[in-house]
Design a protein around this motif. Structure first.
Motif, mmCIF file in Angstrom:
data_model
loop_
_atom_site.group_PDB
_atom_site.id
_atom_site.type_symbol
_atom_site.label_atom_id
_atom_site.label_comp_id
_atom_site.label_asym_id
_atom_site.label_seq_id
_atom_site.Cartn_x
_atom_site.Cartn_y
_atom_site.Cartn_z
ATOM 1 N N LEU A 22 1.095 -6.172 0.036
ATOM 2 C CA LEU A 22 0.457 -5.244 -0.908
ATOM 3 C C LEU A 22 1.439 -4.550 -1.832
ATOM 4 O O LEU A 22 1.051 -3.632 -2.561
ATOM 5 N N GLU A 23 2.702 -4.965 -1.834
ATOM 6 C CA GLU A 23 3.710 -4.436 -2.761
ATOM 7 C C GLU A 23 3.746 -2.911 -2.736
ATOM 8 O O GLU A 23 3.649 -2.241 -3.746
ATOM 9 N N ARG A 24 3.895 -2.392 -1.519
ATOM 10 C CA ARG A 24 3.991 -0.950 -1.260
ATOM 11 C C ARG A 24 2.736 -0.189 -1.704
ATOM 12 O O ARG A 24 2.781 1.020 -1.937
ATOM 13 N N GLY A 25 1.627 -0.891 -1.818
ATOM 14 C CA GLY A 25 0.369 -0.279 -2.227
ATOM 15 C C GLY A 25 0.008 -0.546 -3.664
ATOM 16 O O GLY A 25 -1.112 -0.269 -4.094
ATOM 17 N N ALA A 26 0.941 -1.117 -4.441
ATOM 18 C CA ALA A 26 0.710 -1.333 -5.868
ATOM 19 C C ALA A 26 -0.435 -2.288 -6.139
ATOM 20 O O ALA A 26 -1.184 -2.128 -7.106
ATOM 21 N N TYR A 64 4.508 1.580 2.214
ATOM 22 C CA TYR A 64 3.157 1.583 1.653
ATOM 23 C C TYR A 64 2.770 3.018 1.347
ATOM 24 O O TYR A 64 3.154 3.949 2.068
ATOM 25 N N THR A 65 2.006 3.201 0.268
ATOM 26 C CA THR A 65 1.485 4.525 -0.049
ATOM 27 C C THR A 65 0.175 4.407 -0.809
ATOM 28 O O THR A 65 -0.098 3.391 -1.452
ATOM 29 N N THR A 66 -0.620 5.476 -0.725
ATOM 30 C CA THR A 66 -1.803 5.614 -1.564
ATOM 31 C C THR A 66 -1.709 6.866 -2.433
ATOM 32 O O THR A 66 -2.666 7.216 -3.114
ATOM 33 N N ALA A 67 -0.571 7.541 -2.407
ATOM 34 C CA ALA A 67 -0.417 8.806 -3.131
ATOM 35 C C ALA A 67 -0.516 8.578 -4.637
ATOM 36 O O ALA A 67 0.181 7.732 -5.204
ATOM 37 N N ARG A 68 -1.368 9.359 -5.293
ATOM 38 C CA ARG A 68 -1.593 9.182 -6.729
ATOM 39 C C ARG A 68 -0.328 9.387 -7.547
ATOM 40 O O ARG A 68 -0.171 8.781 -8.615
ATOM 41 N N ASP A 69 0.569 10.257 -7.081
ATOM 42 C CA ASP A 69 1.788 10.531 -7.835
ATOM 43 C C ASP A 69 2.848 9.452 -7.667
ATOM 44 O O ASP A 69 3.799 9.394 -8.441
#
Length: 248
Positions: A22-26, A64-69
């Motif tokens: 998932l490319e770190r969430g991208a 991985y992240t889902t953070a908007r920033d």
């Protein structure tokens, strides 16, 4: 029946497989995010009731992240080839020490103008303290860009991901404009009265190899793996070069 430790290993392995592509969430779709969250909850169910701060110390790589920033950062590497590529974002880390300090670190390469990429490390320093059984309070202290004055486009990508908006972002951008300068992020007394708590970080899972965090500001999840130190990497490389030890 699997033991609890065996089940934990199974759940962690499944979570890592689920985020690997998932490319770190991208590139995560809404369905991907739901499935990752379900896998994440399975791992979090194994969390100890109280955070062991000794396990926190060290360097952690963001997987991985889902953070908007932060999503705009990890998406920078996935732009179509026909669009301008302002930077290539490398590893993103959090580094905790056992004295209450933490650094958010981004390694990147500025690609504008084309063909003149310049490597840089961008970092924000903070202090942390326990706020609850598994939560930390964060107070941002200073920001800096060692060895480089980044372009305006690079600053636009980096600033929102690492510090609060408003007054602190202004200070962060000032730091980014001045190579070799470490700029304090401590606000004036009139502002400090309204910012005793600048950030709250829930560590929903922590062990020797995995860290899962959820933030209120930015509304996101972070999944990290522990980064081995240079001694560990050298020892591993030496072991591989020697090959298997023969049995006598």
């Amino acid at each position: 029946m699997s033991s609890r430790s065996e089940q934990l290993g199974i759940d962690k392995a499944y979570l890592l497989r689920r985020i690997a592509s998932l490319e770190r969430g991208a590139s995560a779709s809404p369905r991907d995010r739901r499935e990752v969250d379900e896998a994440q909850v399975l791992v979090e169910s194994h969390a100890a009731p109280t955070l062991d701060l000794h396990q926190l110390s060290g360097k952690w790589r963001m997987l991985y992240t889902t953070a908007r920033d932060v999503i705009p950062l990890v998406r920078a590497n996935t732009l179509p080839s026909f669009l301008p590529q302002p930077l290539r974002v490398g590893p993103i880390f959090q580094e905790f020490d056992d004295r209450g300090g933490v650094r958010n670190v981004i390694e990147a390469e500025a690609l504008l103008p084309p063909g003149r990429g310049t490597r840089l490390t961008f970092q924000v320093e903070a202090r942390y303290q326990r706020r609850g059984p598994r939560s930390l309070g964060l107070r941002f202290v200073a920001a800096g860009v060692p060895h480089l004055e980044p372009s305006a486009s690079l600053r636009a990508f980096l600033a929102p991901a690492l510090a609060p908006r408003g007054w602190w972002t202004h200070r962060l951008l000032l730091a980014a404009q001045q190579a070799h300068i470490r700029v304090p992020l401590v606000p004036p007394p009139i502002l400090d009265a309204f910012s005793a708590q600048q950030g709250e970080y829930l560590l929903s899972y922590l062990d020797d190899t995995m860290l899962i965090g959820r933030t209120k500001a930015g509304g996101g999840t972070f999944i990290f793996s522990r980064e081995p130190d240079i001694g560990d990497r050298l020892l591993e490389q030496e072991s591989r070069s020697l090959g298997p030890i023969s049995q006598r």
